[in-house]
Enzyme design. Structure first.
Site, mmCIF file in Angstrom:
data_model
loop_
_atom_site.group_PDB
_atom_site.id
_atom_site.type_symbol
_atom_site.label_atom_id
_atom_site.label_comp_id
_atom_site.label_asym_id
_atom_site.label_seq_id
_atom_site.Cartn_x
_atom_site.Cartn_y
_atom_site.Cartn_z
ATOM 1 C CE LYS A 144 -2.553 19.649 6.805
ATOM 2 N NZ LYS A 144 -2.426 18.139 6.966
ATOM 3 C CD GLN A 193 -4.860 16.789 9.444
ATOM 4 O OE1 GLN A 193 -4.487 17.167 8.477
ATOM 5 N NE2 GLN A 193 -3.852 16.789 10.485
ATOM 6 C CG ASP A 218 -0.488 14.035 3.860
ATOM 7 O OD1 ASP A 218 0.107 15.056 4.006
ATOM 8 O OD2 ASP A 218 -1.313 13.709 4.688
HETATM 9 N N1 GUN Z 1 -1.039 14.911 11.119
HETATM 10 C C1 GUN Z 1 0.128 15.500 11.538
HETATM 11 N N2 GUN Z 1 0.772 15.740 10.535
HETATM 12 C C2 GUN Z 1 0.075 15.302 9.453
HETATM 13 C C3 GUN Z 1 0.373 15.343 8.108
HETATM 14 O O1 GUN Z 1 1.531 15.795 7.742
HETATM 15 N N3 GUN Z 1 -0.698 15.103 7.146
HETATM 16 C C4 GUN Z 1 -1.837 14.466 7.711
HETATM 17 N N4 GUN Z 1 -2.583 13.859 6.890
HETATM 18 N N5 GUN Z 1 -2.130 14.194 8.963
HETATM 19 C C5 GUN Z 1 -1.217 14.866 9.808
#
Ligand code: GUN
Length: 288
Positions: A53, A97, A120
């Protein structure tokens, strides 16, 4: 028939280049879009996702900052950081996350993120807006699938879509997004009896179940579009999806590979949501 293989890396790059044009324009107008990422503990997979990211943000010129908490951090410590970020005008997107260590209250922490910075799309307000068809931030993985279908000019309205997997992050939002585009949607899950009787009806089959080789050619209608959201590591180290790629590609009209299909799109859609959030918060009128 051999399917066209959808190149997720190429489409993800295309989305990023559009985002970069927008970020360049915003910076000229004095707005520097920023993403804050909260990570708790030492989960190796989460660290890789967060690094991806951060790299994607750098690529398009977005500011990103990672807030790392130890595995024994408390809800209060994390929540007070989130509240500070909510109030920081330089931060346009905030994400926590997942998964979080078991002692933390993930639902409550996500609810403390400002709905206007929830890039998200996991905040209940945005989940509700998705149901109503008005969300600001579609969740990144299903949003990536939608973009792939759009990019390949694959029609959705009136098509039979079968989604295998009913998770909050992928299956459920995917079904809602495709329903919003007038598809006829069926959701299957781990307790579905005789999965094949449903998958065989799909014009578009989206699989997000986390089981290697769950979908074999006999379960796929000839000419179907097959989107594989699964990411599984086999004991021999190989990364595979949920679909028997070699078999199914001889029957489908389009198919996404793993790796290189849906995966790269997720991070690009996060960047997209963050840029859109910054545009919205700054009140600028920009387009590519
Ligand atoms: N863990 C697995 N996929 C995601 C996601 O799309 N966003 C976040 N914040 N954590 C994750």
């Amino acid at each position: 028939m051999t399917a066209k293989i959808i190149d997720g890396k190429k489409v993800a790059q295309h989305v990023r280049s559009e985002c970069k044009l927008l970020v360049d324009q915003m910076k000229k107008l004095g707005v520097s879009p920023g993403l804050a990422v909260i990570i708790v503990g030492d989960d190796p997979a989460s660290k890789v996702y967060v690094a991806n990211k951060v790299n994607a943000c750098r690529e398009v010129g977005l500011d990103s900052k990672v807030y790392t908490f130890p595995a024994n951090a408390t809800d209060q410590e994390i929540e007070s950081e989130i509240l500070r970020l909510n109030a920081d005008p330089k931060v346009h997107g905030i994400l926590v996350q997942l998964p979080l260590p078991a002692h933390l209250n993930a639902k409550k922490l996500i609810a403390s993120i400002s709905q206007d910075k929830d890039v998200d799309g996991f905040h209940l307000y945005n989940v509700g807006s998705l149901v109503a068809g008005t969300t600001l931030f579609p969740p990144c993985t299903p949003f990536g699938v939608q973009k792939l279908l759009e990019y390949e000019n694959i029609p959705v309205a009136g098509q039979n879509v079968v989604v295998v997997g009913a998770s909050n992050i992928v299956g459920k939002p995917m079904a809602l997004m495709l329903m919003q585009q007038d598809a006829t949607v069926c959701i299957c899950h781990a307790k579905t009896r005789d999965l094949a009787q449903f998958t065989i009806l799909a014009d578009i089959l989206v699989v997000a179940a986390g089981k290697p080789n769950l979908i074999v050619p006999q379960m796929v209608r000839r000419g179907a579009v097959v989107i594989d959201v699964g990411i599984n590591r086999l004991p021999n180290g190989q990364l595979v999806g949920d679909v028997d790629f070699e078999g199914v590609k001889e029957k489908a009209s389009y198919i996404t590979p793993v790796p290189g299909g849906v995966g790269p799109m997720t991070v690009s859609m996060l960047v997209h949501n963050t840029v859109q959030s910054a545009i919205r918060q700054s009140g600028l009128q920009l387009e590519v």
